[in-house]
Design a protein around this motif. Structure first.
Motif, PDB file in Angstrom:
ATOM      1  N   HIS A   1     -27.863  15.024  57.584  1.00 23.99           N
ATOM      2  CA  HIS A   1     -27.643  16.470  57.626  1.00 23.99           C
ATOM      3  C   HIS A   1     -26.152  16.779  57.505  1.00 23.99           C
ATOM      4  N   GLY A   2     -25.835  17.737  56.624  1.00 22.55           N
ATOM      5  CA  GLY A   2     -24.451  18.029  56.308  1.00 22.55           C
ATOM      6  C   GLY A   2     -23.609  18.511  57.464  1.00 22.55           C
ATOM      7  N   VAL A   3     -24.188  19.251  58.404  1.00 21.46           N
ATOM      8  CA  VAL A   3     -23.391  19.745  59.533  1.00 21.46           C
ATOM      9  C   VAL A   3     -23.040  18.601  60.478  1.00 21.46           C
ATOM     10  N   ASP A   4     -23.962  17.689  60.688  1.00 19.53           N
ATOM     11  CA  ASP A   4     -23.644  16.523  61.520  1.00 19.53           C
ATOM     12  C   ASP A   4     -22.540  15.684  60.879  1.00 19.53           C
ATOM     13  N   VAL A   5     -22.599  15.538  59.560  1.00 16.69           N
ATOM     14  CA  VAL A   5     -21.554  14.794  58.858  1.00 16.69           C
ATOM     15  C   VAL A   5     -20.213  15.509  58.968  1.00 16.69           C
ATOM     16  N   ALA A   6     -20.200  16.822  58.725  1.00 20.57           N
ATOM     17  CA  ALA A   6     -18.955  17.586  58.780  1.00 20.57           C
ATOM     18  C   ALA A   6     -18.330  17.544  60.171  1.00 20.57           C
ATOM     19  N   GLN A   7     -19.164  17.644  61.197  1.00 19.89           N
ATOM     20  CA  GLN A   7     -18.649  17.575  62.561  1.00 19.89           C
ATOM     21  C   GLN A   7     -18.091  16.187  62.873  1.00 19.89           C
ATOM     22  N   SER A   8     -18.781  15.146  62.438  1.00 15.28           N
ATOM     23  CA  SER A   8     -18.295  13.791  62.673  1.00 15.28           C
ATOM     24  C   SER A   8     -16.962  13.553  61.981  1.00 15.28           C
ATOM     25  N   LEU A   9     -16.822  14.052  60.771  1.00 13.85           N
ATOM     26  CA  LEU A   9     -15.556  13.925  60.051  1.00 13.85           C
ATOM     27  C   LEU A   9     -14.441  14.682  60.761  1.00 13.85           C
ATOM     28  N   ARG A  10     -14.759  15.881  61.241  1.00 14.48           N
ATOM     29  CA  ARG A  10     -13.749  16.693  61.923  1.00 14.48           C
ATOM     30  C   ARG A  10     -13.277  16.015  63.198  1.00 14.48           C
ATOM     31  N   VAL A  11     -14.206  15.487  63.972  1.00 15.23           N
ATOM     32  CA  VAL A  11     -13.846  14.804  65.220  1.00 15.23           C
ATOM     33  C   VAL A  11     -13.002  13.563  64.936  1.00 15.23           C
ATOM     34  N   ARG A  12     -13.411  12.783  63.938  1.00 18.39           N
ATOM     35  CA  ARG A  12     -12.645  11.577  63.596  1.00 18.39           C
ATOM     36  C   ARG A  12     -11.231  11.932  63.180  1.00 18.39           C
ATOM     37  N   ARG A  13     -11.093  13.012  62.402  1.00 15.23           N
ATOM     38  CA  ARG A  13      -9.758  13.428  61.981  1.00 15.23           C
ATOM     39  C   ARG A  13      -8.916  13.878  63.168  1.00 15.23           C
ATOM     40  N   GLU A  14      -9.501  14.672  64.060  1.00 22.32           N
ATOM     41  CA  GLU A  14      -8.765  15.135  65.230  1.00 22.32           C
ATOM     42  C   GLU A  14      -8.253  13.961  66.054  1.00 22.32           C
ATOM     43  N   GLN A  15      -9.067  12.943  66.204  1.00 25.58           N
ATOM     44  CA  GLN A  15      -8.658  11.766  66.962  1.00 25.58           C
ATOM     45  C   GLN A  15      -7.522  11.030  66.262  1.00 25.58           C
ATOM     46  N   ALA A  16      -7.606  10.910  64.934  1.00 20.80           N
ATOM     47  CA  ALA A  16      -6.565  10.216  64.184  1.00 20.80           C
ATOM     48  C   ALA A  16      -5.246  10.973  64.225  1.00 20.80           C
ATOM     49  N   VAL A  17      -5.300  12.297  64.077  1.00 21.67           N
ATOM     50  CA  VAL A  17      -4.088  13.112  64.125  1.00 21.67           C
ATOM     51  C   VAL A  17      -3.442  13.023  65.503  1.00 21.67           C
ATOM     52  N   SER A  18      -4.251  13.147  66.541  1.00 24.38           N
ATOM     53  CA  SER A  18      -3.720  13.079  67.903  1.00 24.38           C
ATOM     54  C   SER A  18      -3.056  11.731  68.175  1.00 24.38           C
ATOM     55  N   ALA A  19      -3.687  10.660  67.727  1.00 26.39           N
ATOM     56  CA  ALA A  19      -3.136   9.330  67.974  1.00 26.39           C
ATOM     57  C   ALA A  19      -1.828   9.119  67.222  1.00 26.39           C
ATOM     58  N   SER A  20      -1.772   9.542  65.953  1.00 21.73           N
ATOM     59  CA  SER A  20      -0.559   9.305  65.171  1.00 21.73           C
ATOM     60  C   SER A  20       0.614  10.146  65.674  1.00 21.73           C
ATOM     61  N   ILE A  21       0.365  11.394  66.045  1.00 17.38           N
ATOM     62  CA  ILE A  21       1.437  12.228  66.584  1.00 17.38           C
ATOM     63  C   ILE A  21       1.873  11.712  67.952  1.00 17.38           C
ATOM     64  N   GLY A  22       0.910  11.225  68.727  1.00 17.21           N
ATOM     65  CA  GLY A  22       1.250  10.655  70.031  1.00 17.21           C
ATOM     66  C   GLY A  22       2.167   9.451  69.905  1.00 17.21           C
ATOM     67  N   ARG A  23       1.882   8.577  68.931  1.00 20.60           N
ATOM     68  CA  ARG A  23       2.754   7.406  68.729  1.00 20.60           C
ATOM     69  C   ARG A  23       4.154   7.836  68.313  1.00 20.60           C
ATOM     70  N   PHE A  24       4.219   8.857  67.460  1.00 18.53           N
ATOM     71  CA  PHE A  24       5.521   9.355  67.010  1.00 18.53           C
ATOM     72  C   PHE A  24       6.316   9.933  68.171  1.00 18.53           C
ATOM     73  N   GLN A  25       5.675  10.766  68.974  1.00 18.04           N
ATOM     74  CA  GLN A  25       6.387  11.399  70.077  1.00 18.04           C
ATOM     75  C   GLN A  25       6.840  10.390  71.127  1.00 18.04           C
ATOM     76  N   ALA A  26       6.039   9.334  71.312  1.00 15.18           N
ATOM     77  CA  ALA A  26       6.391   8.330  72.314  1.00 15.18           C
ATOM     78  C   ALA A  26       7.586   7.483  71.891  1.00 15.18           C
ATOM     79  N   ALA A  27       7.832   7.395  70.598  1.00 10.91           N
ATOM     80  CA  ALA A  27       8.947   6.561  70.113  1.00 10.91           C
ATOM     81  C   ALA A  27       9.738   7.330  69.048  1.00 10.91           C
ATOM     82  N   ARG A  28       9.983   8.607  69.305  1.00  8.09           N
ATOM     83  CA  ARG A  28      10.583   9.483  68.304  1.00  8.09           C
ATOM     84  C   ARG A  28      11.939   8.979  67.820  1.00  8.09           C
ATOM     85  N   ALA A  29      12.781   8.555  68.733  1.00  3.45           N
ATOM     86  CA  ALA A  29      14.126   8.103  68.358  1.00  3.45           C
ATOM     87  C   ALA A  29      14.054   6.905  67.415  1.00  3.45           C
TER      88      ALA A  29
END
Length: 290
Positions: A142-170
């Motif tokens: 079902h397309g809505v389940d797929v779209a939601q799964s993609l959105r959640v996966r992206r949110e997790q990836a964005v949060s993790a990558s920005i978190g790594r950057f902020q933790a070692a910004r310098a």
């Protein structure tokens, strides 16, 4: 034993193909050496990525690949190259050392085999040029389940990558080898449900076209939800299609692990239900009615 053609698994990202291919591998289906956590062979993934690059396409902008398919000169060269490396020593990347020493080519495999990659949904014409007798298995969800799964996966990836950057910004800002290879956006198209649903429509529509063109002797289409609701019946269909001989007892034991409650997960969220109602025509176009 004579050589056996592959089963090429197509379908949208997050559509449940990993769950099914784990079952297939457990019953002896060879998916390639060194598969990822998504049950995808890194070597065939690398070929699909290379194919996409020839047309400046990406997994979230796949329609650009059609430009390669309609360029007869480039398509002939690309097909010749892929056919050559699947027959040559590079195929050890898929076969592994033991199978490569025995067969020296993917074209000589006699066991049930194939590979999974959502990009197969678009690169399949090239693979059919290389392996003309291939069979194709399409899993859709079902397309809505797929779209939601993609959105959640992206949110997790964005949060993790920005978190790594902020933790070692310098360290990042003072790196003489900047800019960094990876970024922060991570597949922006699927950051909204509509973008994910549009992408689902592209993949699902293209995969279903392939199934219709090949016909029931060479192609099988299966809904994720149908599989969860009647796993024993539909697992038997898949295993027979792939040439796997599995006892009734072993099949029943595996089917008992499938969870019917995972089907149509969007129904448990009022916001997702409202979104589904608003995109009903797009869902119905691929057989998901009210």
């Amino acid at each position: 034993m004579s050589a056996r053609p592959p089963v090429i698994i197509i379908g949208m990202h997050r559509a449940g193909t990993s769950m099914l291919t784990r079952t297939m591998q457990g019953f002896g289906f060879f998916m390639g050496r060194g598969t990822t956590r998504n049950e995808e062979c890194r070597w065939t993934n690398a070929i699909n990525e290379w194919l996409f690059r020839q047309a400046s396409a990406t997994w979230e902008r796949p329609l650009g690949f059609d430009a390669l398919l309609t360029d007869a000169t480039v398509r002939r060269a690309v097909t010749d190259y892929v056919a050559g490396i699947t027959r040559g020593p590079a195929s050890i990347g898929y076969l592994g050392l033991k199978r490569w020493l025995r067969h020296r080519s993917m074209h000589e495999l006699s066991e049930p085999w194939g590979w999974k990659d959502p990009r197969n949904s678009f690169t399949l014409p090239i693979w059919l040029d290389v392996f003309p007798d291939s069979r194709v298995l399409h899993i859709l969800r079902h397309g809505v389940d797929v779209a939601q799964s993609l959105r959640v996966r992206r949110e997790q990836a964005v949060s993790a990558s920005i978190g790594r950057f902020q933790a070692a910004r310098a360290r990042y800002l003072n790196n003489p080898f900047a800019p960094k290879r990876s970024g922060f956006a991570h597949s922006p198209r699927v950051g909204e449900l509509q973008g994910g649903l549009d992408l689902w429509s592209e993949y699902t529509g293209r995969a279903s076209e392939h199934v219709r063109a090949l016909g029931p002797e060479r192609a099988m289409e299966l809904r994720y939800e149908t599989l969860l609701e009647s796993p024993e019946e539909h697992l038997r269909r898949v295993l027979d299609f792939c040439g796997l001989d599995v006892s009734d007892d072993a099949l029943a034991e595996e089917a008992a692990r499938y969870r019917p409650d995972r089907a149509y997960a969007y129904r448990g969220d009022s916001g997702l239900r409202d979104f589904a109602a608003g995109v009903a025509p797009a869902l119905e176009a691929h057989g998901y009615g009210p």
